[in-house]
Design an enzyme around this catalytic site. Structure first.
Site, mmCIF file in Angstrom:
data_model
loop_
_atom_site.group_PDB
_atom_site.id
_atom_site.type_symbol
_atom_site.label_atom_id
_atom_site.label_comp_id
_atom_site.label_asym_id
_atom_site.label_seq_id
_atom_site.Cartn_x
_atom_site.Cartn_y
_atom_site.Cartn_z
ATOM 1 N N ASP A 13 8.473 26.562 -11.158
ATOM 2 C CA ASP A 13 9.285 25.538 -10.480
ATOM 3 C C ASP A 13 8.524 24.233 -10.293
ATOM 4 O O ASP A 13 8.735 23.525 -9.308
ATOM 5 C CB ASP A 13 9.786 26.047 -9.113
ATOM 6 C CG ASP A 13 10.417 27.417 -9.221
ATOM 7 O OD1 ASP A 13 11.270 27.592 -10.105
ATOM 8 O OD2 ASP A 13 10.031 28.317 -8.449
ATOM 9 N N GLY A 15 8.826 21.616 -11.982
ATOM 10 C CA GLY A 15 9.574 20.460 -12.489
ATOM 11 C C GLY A 15 9.461 20.383 -14.005
ATOM 12 O O GLY A 15 9.537 19.303 -14.594
ATOM 13 N N LYS A 16 9.327 21.547 -14.643
ATOM 14 C CA LYS A 16 9.213 21.594 -16.110
ATOM 15 C C LYS A 16 10.453 21.017 -16.777
ATOM 16 O O LYS A 16 10.366 20.396 -17.819
ATOM 17 C CB LYS A 16 9.040 23.037 -16.591
ATOM 18 C CG LYS A 16 7.639 23.561 -16.422
ATOM 19 C CD LYS A 16 7.446 24.868 -17.166
ATOM 20 C CE LYS A 16 8.123 26.043 -16.527
ATOM 21 N NZ LYS A 16 7.619 26.459 -15.232
ATOM 22 N N GLY A 17 11.629 21.246 -16.154
ATOM 23 C CA GLY A 17 12.894 20.824 -16.765
ATOM 24 C C GLY A 17 12.877 19.355 -17.140
ATOM 25 O O GLY A 17 13.149 18.985 -18.281
ATOM 26 N N GLY A 40 14.634 29.032 -14.689
ATOM 27 C CA GLY A 40 15.721 28.134 -14.322
ATOM 28 C C GLY A 40 15.283 26.708 -14.521
ATOM 29 O O GLY A 40 14.368 26.244 -13.848
ATOM 30 N N HIS A 41 15.865 26.036 -15.493
ATOM 31 C CA HIS A 41 15.509 24.646 -15.750
ATOM 32 C C HIS A 41 16.723 23.766 -15.496
ATOM 33 O O HIS A 41 17.781 23.979 -16.075
ATOM 34 C CB HIS A 41 15.029 24.463 -17.197
ATOM 35 C CG HIS A 41 13.729 25.145 -17.474
ATOM 36 N ND1 HIS A 41 13.168 25.231 -18.716
ATOM 37 C CD2 HIS A 41 12.874 25.765 -16.641
ATOM 38 C CE1 HIS A 41 12.024 25.889 -18.645
ATOM 39 N NE2 HIS A 41 11.821 26.225 -17.395
ATOM 40 N N THR A 42 16.561 22.807 -14.618
ATOM 41 C CA THR A 42 17.664 21.900 -14.326
ATOM 42 C C THR A 42 17.448 20.592 -15.072
ATOM 43 O O THR A 42 16.396 19.980 -14.977
ATOM 44 C CB THR A 42 17.729 21.623 -12.803
ATOM 45 O OG1 THR A 42 17.793 22.872 -12.140
ATOM 46 C CG2 THR A 42 18.946 20.796 -12.444
ATOM 47 N N GLN A 223 8.264 30.236 -16.225
ATOM 48 C CA GLN A 223 7.369 30.699 -15.158
ATOM 49 C C GLN A 223 6.064 29.871 -15.211
ATOM 50 O O GLN A 223 6.124 28.708 -15.568
ATOM 51 C CB GLN A 223 7.099 32.207 -15.234
ATOM 52 C CG GLN A 223 8.334 33.053 -14.936
ATOM 53 C CD GLN A 223 9.243 33.235 -16.147
ATOM 54 O OE1 GLN A 223 8.781 33.553 -17.220
ATOM 55 N NE2 GLN A 223 10.512 33.032 -15.980
ATOM 56 N N VAL A 299 17.457 29.831 -9.888
ATOM 57 C CA VAL A 299 18.055 31.110 -10.273
ATOM 58 C C VAL A 299 18.463 31.912 -9.042
ATOM 59 O O VAL A 299 19.558 32.457 -8.974
ATOM 60 C CB VAL A 299 17.051 31.928 -11.142
ATOM 61 C CG1 VAL A 299 17.531 33.351 -11.338
ATOM 62 C CG2 VAL A 299 16.867 31.245 -12.490
ATOM 63 N N THR A 300 17.575 31.958 -8.056
ATOM 64 C CA THR A 300 17.812 32.858 -6.923
ATOM 65 C C THR A 300 18.442 32.155 -5.724
ATOM 66 O O THR A 300 19.004 32.817 -4.853
ATOM 67 C CB THR A 300 16.479 33.469 -6.450
ATOM 68 O OG1 THR A 300 15.605 32.381 -6.076
ATOM 69 C CG2 THR A 300 15.814 34.284 -7.527
ATOM 70 N N ARG A 303 14.794 30.031 -0.613
ATOM 71 C CA ARG A 303 13.922 28.945 -0.182
ATOM 72 C C ARG A 303 12.517 29.233 -0.694
ATOM 73 O O ARG A 303 12.020 30.351 -0.600
ATOM 74 C CB ARG A 303 13.924 28.879 1.349
ATOM 75 C CG ARG A 303 13.420 27.547 1.861
ATOM 76 C CD ARG A 303 13.448 27.443 3.365
ATOM 77 N NE ARG A 303 12.702 26.260 3.728
ATOM 78 C CZ ARG A 303 13.245 25.069 3.956
ATOM 79 N NH1 ARG A 303 14.532 24.911 3.918
ATOM 80 N NH2 ARG A 303 12.484 24.023 4.216
ATOM 81 N N LYS A 330 6.518 15.208 -8.542
ATOM 82 C CA LYS A 330 6.916 15.161 -7.128
ATOM 83 C C LYS A 330 5.871 14.540 -6.202
ATOM 84 O O LYS A 330 5.747 14.952 -5.033
ATOM 85 C CB LYS A 330 7.298 16.568 -6.644
ATOM 86 C CG LYS A 330 8.568 17.092 -7.344
ATOM 87 C CD LYS A 330 9.039 18.357 -6.696
ATOM 88 C CE LYS A 330 10.534 18.547 -6.773
ATOM 89 N NZ LYS A 330 11.008 19.723 -6.061
#
Ligand code: IMP
Length: 429
Positions: A13, A15-17, A40-42, A223, A299-300, A303, A330
């Site tokens: 998580d 910020g790979k997306g 999960g990539h946004t 991951q 994905v989940t 928090r 970030k």
């Protein structure tokens, strides 16, 4: 022509997306090489938000997407995701997406076993995504997995299901979970086969040809190194190798083809699921980072735990992951903090460590040693050059580079694709 591999340098998580999307526009082919739909990539492309779990991000940029043999594929999840993004206007056809014929499948029994085992673990649970990733990789290594190519051979499928069910139903029954019947699984797989097989091929051949022709390949990791099955905080890890070396074995290319390795790290640190997190903040600062950084799993929906940047851990990820440059994301989440801490080592039983030891007891006991840096009052959000950054923010980035022993080659200052400071084009070599 250099290829580029992007991997997470913390616990995922990072910020790979955004970074992958930014690089995808410069690539010809985008390839997934490990993991499954636990990722999960946004992506935000032309105002449209795409949430991708299994599909390579390049599809949103009209690039060829390849799912390599190192990925575990849930055919139901894949078809659902294809349907979803098609509904948002993306073209996904066998011309734009290729899937390794030798990739292992995730079946409903894998998810069932994953969840049953997690609930049996109780307080010692790993916090998996419950999507069957671990059990599917176990079957692959145990040589009983059903692979994409098996969908073309009903007799093979039938025999393999017998073997699989003998194993899984025994376990599921022992755990008090529902068991599966061969008839239902076989019928469903045969129904799915004509929808999946048109995408299947020996992708190693296509990728080797592309490489020879000088096409740019972007390897999209999922991951992160601290979730790597060998190098992460085992057993609180995922079931694949997430380091850059897997970009070769997970696609059918040699290690020379991997090219520049870009590690992604947040300017602070987060983790979902259980397991050690030495620099975790359970106070108001942790809550502030979580709120400002919108730290909820794609994905989940869970928090994420938040904490200070752990340079000891990222340095380790740089070494074992072969990271040549870091994309720091970030930074703006730290704006306005009077002071910022960075983990520079651990104290374990009175001894000072510059690495995270492998033993779970030592990991759990690791007390972080911090260096305190000056914060900055100004906003860094949307900065597009070093000159736009306050001096204290530049100092923070420079100190991170020294501590992790890798240059920051990309700095991301907002979710917007163009709010990126590029120091070195990873595709340039
Ligand atoms: P699994 O991959 O579902 O087996 O989960 C194993 C561990 O990896 C759990 O701690 C998950 O929360 C974590 N994990 C899996 N995928 C991701 C991801 O994409 N981002 C962050 N954590 C992940």
């Amino acid at each position: 022509m250099a290829n580029v591999a992007v991997i997470g340098a913390q616990w995922g998580d990072e910020g790979k997306g955004k970074v992958v999307d930014w690089l995808a526009s410069r690539a010809d082919i985008v390839v997934r090489f490990q993991g499954g739909h636990n990722a999960g990539h946004t992506l935000v492309v032309n105002g449209e938000t795409y949430k991708l779990s299994l599909l390579p991000s390049g599809l949103a940029r009209g690039k060829l997407g390849v799912i390599g043999n190192g990925v575990v594929i849930d055919p139901e999840a894949l078809l659902a995701e294809i349907g979803r993004v098609r509904g948002q206007g993306l073209t996904v056809t066998p011309e734009t997406l290729r899937i390794a014929e030798n990739a292992a499948l995730i079946l409903p029994l894998h998810g069932a076993l994953d969840r049953a085992r997690e609930s049996a673990r109780g307080a010692r649970k790993i916090g998996t995504t419950g999507r069957g990733i671990g059990p599917a990789y176990e079957d692959k290594v145990a040589r009983r997995a059903i692979r994409v190519c098996d969908l073309a051979e009903p007799d093979t499928l039938s025999a393999k299901l017998d073997e699989l069910l003998l194993h899984h139903n025994t376990l599921l029954a022992g755990l008090g979970a529902e068991t599966f019947t061969k008839e239902a699984l076989l019928a469903r797989l045969l129904e799915l086969a004509p929808q999946i097989l048109p995408f299947a091929e020996p992708v190693w051949e296509r990728l080797n040809e592309a490489r020879q022709a000088g096409r740019r390949i972007l390897f999209e990791g999922a991951q992160a190194v601290m979730l790597d099955n060998d190098h992460g905080t085992y057993p609180f890890v995922t079931s694949s190798n997430t380091v850059s070396a897997t970009a070769a074995s997970g696609t059918g290319l040699g290690p020379q083809a991997v090219g520049f390795v870009l590690g992604i790290a947040k300017a602070y640190c987060t983790r979902v699921g259980s397991g050690p997190f030495p620099t975790e903040l359970t106070d108001d600062t942790g809550t502030l980072l979580g709120d400002r950084g919108h730290e909820f799993g794609t994905v989940t929906g869970r928090r994420r735990r938040c904490g200070w940047f752990d340079a000891t851990l990222v340095r380790q990820a740089v070494k074992v992951g072969g990271v040549q440059g870091l994309a720091l994301t970030k930074l703006d989440v730290l704006d306005g903090l009077p002071e910022i801490k960075v983990g520079v080592g651990y104290r374990i039983g009175g001894e000072l460590f510059r690495r995270l030891p492998a033993a779970p007891g030592a990991q759990a006991a690791a007390e972080p040693v911090y260096e305190t840096l000056e914060g900055w009052a100004e906003s860094t959000r949307g900065a597009r050059s070093w000159a736009d950054l306050p001096a204290a923010a530049v100092k923070y980035v420079r100190r991170i580079e020294e501590l992790v022993e890798a240059p920051v080659t990309l700095l991301s200052t907002s979710p917007e694709r163009d709010d990126t400071i590029m120091v070195r084009d990873p595709f340039a070599d």
